[in-house]
Design an enzyme around this catalytic site. Structure first.
Site, mmCIF file in Angstrom:
data_model
loop_
_atom_site.group_PDB
_atom_site.id
_atom_site.type_symbol
_atom_site.label_atom_id
_atom_site.label_comp_id
_atom_site.label_asym_id
_atom_site.label_seq_id
_atom_site.Cartn_x
_atom_site.Cartn_y
_atom_site.Cartn_z
ATOM 1 N N CYS A 182 1.561 -9.578 17.010
ATOM 2 C CA CYS A 182 2.786 -8.792 16.808
ATOM 3 C C CYS A 182 3.787 -10.047 16.871
ATOM 4 O O CYS A 182 5.077 -9.702 16.554
ATOM 5 C CB CYS A 182 3.164 -7.868 17.939
ATOM 6 S SG CYS A 182 2.145 -6.294 17.968
ATOM 7 N N CYS A 200 1.578 -11.122 22.379
ATOM 8 C CA CYS A 200 0.752 -10.823 21.453
ATOM 9 C C CYS A 200 0.829 -11.573 20.380
ATOM 10 O O CYS A 200 2.055 -11.476 19.550
ATOM 11 C CB CYS A 200 0.709 -9.388 20.904
ATOM 12 S SG CYS A 200 -0.381 -8.946 19.858
ATOM 13 N N CYS A 242 -2.490 -4.341 23.851
ATOM 14 C CA CYS A 242 -1.405 -4.485 22.637
ATOM 15 C C CYS A 242 -1.427 -2.904 21.751
ATOM 16 O O CYS A 242 -2.583 -2.666 21.622
ATOM 17 C CB CYS A 242 -1.354 -5.490 21.770
ATOM 18 S SG CYS A 242 -0.371 -5.067 20.225
ATOM 19 N N HIS A 297 0.720 -1.209 -0.076
ATOM 20 C CA HIS A 297 0.002 0.134 -0.046
ATOM 21 C C HIS A 297 0.860 1.171 0.085
ATOM 22 O O HIS A 297 2.130 1.100 0.050
ATOM 23 C CB HIS A 297 -1.088 -0.026 1.175
ATOM 24 C CG HIS A 297 -0.520 -0.186 2.569
ATOM 25 N ND1 HIS A 297 0.161 1.065 2.990
ATOM 26 C CD2 HIS A 297 -0.722 -1.007 3.529
ATOM 27 C CE1 HIS A 297 0.680 0.806 4.349
ATOM 28 N NE2 HIS A 297 0.236 -0.350 4.527
ATOM 29 N N LYS A 307 -3.442 -2.633 6.683
ATOM 30 C CA LYS A 307 -4.191 -3.564 6.152
ATOM 31 C C LYS A 307 -5.501 -4.004 7.192
ATOM 32 O O LYS A 307 -6.637 -4.163 7.070
ATOM 33 C CB LYS A 307 -3.721 -4.719 5.790
ATOM 34 C CG LYS A 307 -4.496 -5.878 5.159
ATOM 35 C CD LYS A 307 -3.966 -7.185 5.226
ATOM 36 C CE LYS A 307 -4.805 -8.210 4.727
ATOM 37 N NZ LYS A 307 -4.436 -9.678 4.898
ATOM 38 N N LYS A 323 -3.764 5.333 11.132
ATOM 39 C CA LYS A 323 -2.644 4.810 10.353
ATOM 40 C C LYS A 323 -3.044 3.823 9.305
ATOM 41 O O LYS A 323 -4.137 3.146 9.393
ATOM 42 C CB LYS A 323 -1.647 4.081 11.156
ATOM 43 C CG LYS A 323 -0.555 3.391 10.579
ATOM 44 C CD LYS A 323 0.309 2.393 11.225
ATOM 45 C CE LYS A 323 1.379 1.916 10.493
ATOM 46 N NZ LYS A 323 2.026 0.683 10.986
HETATM 47 N N1 MSP Z 1 8.577 -7.033 8.514
HETATM 48 C C1 MSP Z 1 8.556 -5.901 9.303
HETATM 49 C C2 MSP Z 1 9.919 -4.953 9.113
HETATM 50 C C3 MSP Z 1 11.335 -5.842 8.971
HETATM 51 S S1 MSP Z 1 12.672 -5.042 8.596
HETATM 52 C C4 MSP Z 1 13.914 -5.642 9.120
HETATM 53 C C5 MSP Z 1 7.701 -5.089 9.063
HETATM 54 N N2 MSP Z 1 6.887 -5.047 7.934
HETATM 55 S S2 MSP Z 1 5.609 -4.123 7.597
HETATM 56 O O1 MSP Z 1 5.073 -4.793 6.485
HETATM 57 O O2 MSP Z 1 4.805 -4.002 8.708
HETATM 58 O O3 MSP Z 1 6.187 -3.133 7.159
HETATM 59 C C6 MSP Z 1 6.548 -1.734 8.202
HETATM 60 C C7 MSP Z 1 6.980 -0.541 7.281
HETATM 61 O O4 MSP Z 1 6.230 -0.211 6.256
HETATM 62 C C8 MSP Z 1 7.091 0.716 7.905
HETATM 63 O O5 MSP Z 1 8.268 0.901 8.672
HETATM 64 C C9 MSP Z 1 6.945 1.728 6.867
HETATM 65 O O6 MSP Z 1 8.349 1.958 6.098
HETATM 66 C C10 MSP Z 1 5.946 1.015 5.821
HETATM 67 N N3 MSP Z 1 4.813 1.382 6.492
HETATM 68 C C11 MSP Z 1 3.494 0.458 6.582
HETATM 69 N N4 MSP Z 1 2.557 1.537 6.998
HETATM 70 C C12 MSP Z 1 2.708 2.835 6.833
HETATM 71 C C13 MSP Z 1 2.058 3.931 6.746
HETATM 72 N N5 MSP Z 1 0.961 3.810 7.239
HETATM 73 N N6 MSP Z 1 2.845 5.052 6.572
HETATM 74 C C14 MSP Z 1 3.857 5.196 6.379
HETATM 75 N N7 MSP Z 1 4.731 3.943 6.173
HETATM 76 C C15 MSP Z 1 4.113 2.657 6.667
HETATM 77 O O7 MSP Z 1 7.225 -4.058 9.975
#
Ligand code: MSP
Length: 510
Positions: free
Chosen positions: A130, A127, A144, A19, A299, A296
């Site tokens: 998480c 959790c 959480c 996304h 999904k 935020k």
């Molecule tokens: N798999 C872990 C990260 C491991 S890195 C060694 C994870 N994945 S995630 O799919 O949840 O991705 C998180 C990241 O996606 C955030 O840190 C950011 O880079 C991006 N974002 C996800 N949602 C977001 C927003 N709503 N806004 C901005 N960035 C966001 O955590």
């Protein structure tokens, strides 16, 4: 020797389709990577997907497919999204890649041999969403903070990384390196978090409960848990420990993340690296959230914007531009399609797009479509030239600091000066007076050369538009799109044939 630059994004969980939030981090990394390529640096850009863990297994089960088929499917959605957004990583890593599995096992063994991983019983609040234990003080109203549900009390034996051994070192490192974590408010957040003693970090799950993970090399009854697996991708991606890219790029590693994963990246990761005897990464750049109506985008909240839809509606360059122009790096931003549309019409269709077509049209009409021979360039165009020359180092400094919105703001100020110069000098009036031919040539030469430099400064953000502008100016982008060329005024060769191009950024409906 050429400078080097190594940039990474988080590796994204494959429990959700890509996304706008994921796209933002990845576009930022791509822009910074292109910026460093423009500077002539040797670069490496790593992104990828995080494919192990309970959640993934559960999702695959719900869909009635095996986990590998499932992760392959979502991984390809991420790759497709990045291709649509003109994102050019050097490697898209997957935690299911065999070299990654080998690297994680090697790292685990090294840290275990060193005595920094121990086996003990643990009871805590877990959790499942998480896939981690929470301490009481991390919970919000007993729930959480991410999932809003109370964690479950669990007691089990597991392996723990003795992170606290490196706490003092970490505090000292952060204090001695002010730009280790930026922007500053995230650095302060980490430092204030580190005022409390660190708990040991649980790094395993019993394979009876979780099979979709990497077995611990020293105890096959356990698999490693999400963060220990995931963070190490930044080493695997460049060939830790012996690959030539590793020694080249690890010393210049920079990470991009959002604030949701601040603690793993700014506490777990540097202490893991320390335990391994490696230098920590050079910088971490932390950004805020894209929100929809103050929530935020995620999904689980069902409020996601798909990057492909934006590209389809606005085109790739405009989408990239809006993403980085509409969010101040480090702060949260509200997504609204309306503000993207207004931004496209104002900045791209009006300011830049019109400037390009006005200048090219005039050069055709009054100068036969050729770059004129400039005179002393001492008329009203002088201020534009000075502004362009001053802009370039400021732009570079903002780009280096990951303040892309500020770099663009600066460019647009000068684009607007150029538009004003056209109105003030009125080339259509100059063209009627043979005595003013020199002045006309000076104004149009300056405008053309300003366009050339603008094309370089927008290139990391809007690569296709930059190339189009260069081609319109009769320049081969392979030769003209580099920072050196932006640093020199007056490189446009008189007599060069320019070409008219269709509007670069059509207006969109508001
Ligand atoms: N798999 C872990 C990260 C491991 S890195 C060694 C994870 N994945 S995630 O799919 O949840 O991705 C998180 C990241 O996606 C955030 O840190 C950011 O880079 C991006 N974002 C996800 N949602 C977001 C927003 N709503 N806004 C901005 N960035 C966001 O955590």
């Amino acid at each position: 020797m050429r400078d080097r630059f190594y940039i990474t994004t988080p590796i994204y969980y494959v429990n959700a389709e890509p996304h706008l939030g994921h796209a933002y981090s990845t576009v930022i990394a791509d822009i910074e990577n292109r910026f460093h390529r423009l500077l002539g640096d040797e670069t490496f850009f790593l992104t990828g997907t995080d494919e192990h863990g309970d959640k993934i297994l559960q999702t695959a089960k719900r869909q009635g497919i095996d986990p590998k088929t499932y992760v392959d499917r979502i991984n390809s959605l991420f790759r497709d999204a990045w291709a649509l957004l003109d994102i050019e990583p050097d490697r898209s890593i997957r935690t299911t890649d065999p070299d990654h599995i080998a690297t994680v096992q090697r790292v685990l063994q090294e840290i275990y041999d060193k005595g920094d991983i121990v086996f003990k019983e643990y009871e805590g609040l877990y959790c499942f969403g998480c896939e981690r234990f929470y301490t009481e003080r991390e919970l919000v109203d007993g729930k959480c903070p991410d999932h809003g549900i109370p964690p479950v009390r669990l007691k089990e034996k597991n392996y723990f990384f003795l992170m606290s051994r490196y706490q003092d070192w970490l505090v000292d490192h952060i204090k001695r390196h002010p730009s280790f974590i930026t922007p500053e408010h995230y650095r302060n957040e980490v430092l204030s978090f580190l005022k409390e003693p660190l708990d040991d970090l649980c790094i395993s799950r019993p394979s009876t409960r979780l099979t979709w993970g990497i077995p611990l090399p020293f105890d096959h009854r356990f698999v490693t848990y999400v963060w220990f697996d995931a963070l190490i991708n930044y080493l695997t991606g460049i060939g830790f420990p012996d690959g030539p890219n590793f020694s080249k790029f690890w010393p210049v590693a920079e990470h991009v993340i959002a604030k949701d994963i601040l603690k793993p990246h700014c506490v777990y990761w540097p202490t893991m690296l320390r335990a391994l005897g490696l230098e920590p990464y050079r910088h971490i750049h932390v950004h805020g959230y894209w929100q929809i109506q103050a929530q935020k985008m995620s999904k689980s909240l069902g409020n996601v914007i798909r990057p492909g839809d934006l590209v389809e509606a606005f085109g790739v360059d405009a989408t990239r531009y809006c993403l980085v122009r509409e969010m101040t790096f480090g702060l949260d931003a509200r997504f609204s399609e309306e503000s993207f549309r207004l931004r496209i019409n104002a900045d791209l269709a009006n300011d830049l797009g019109n400037l390009v077509s006005r200048i090219l049209t005039m050069v055709y009409k009054y100068l036969g479509g050729k770059v004129p021979v400039p005179g002393d360039l001492d008329g009203p165009e002088r201020d534009l030239r000075k502004a362009v020359v001053r802009l370039v180092p400021h732009w570079r400094e903002a780009m280096e600091a990951f303040e892309i919105h500020r770099a663009l703001q600066g460019v647009w100020e000068v684009i607007n000066m150029a538009n004003k110069l056209i109105d003030a000098s009125a080339p259509w009036v100059l063209a009627r007076d043979p005595n003013k031919a020199g002045q006309l040539r000076d104004v149009l030469y300056s405008l053309l050369d300003a366009l050339r430099i603008f094309s370089i400064l927008i290139a990391p953000v809007m690569p296709t538009s930059a190339r189009k502008m260069q081609e319109a100016l009769g320049i081969d982008p392979e030769k003209g799109l580099n920072f050196e060329a932006a640093r020199h005024w007056g490189l446009l060769v008189p007599g060069t044939k320019i070409s008219k191009i269709p509007p670069m950024f059509p207006r969109v409906k508001v």
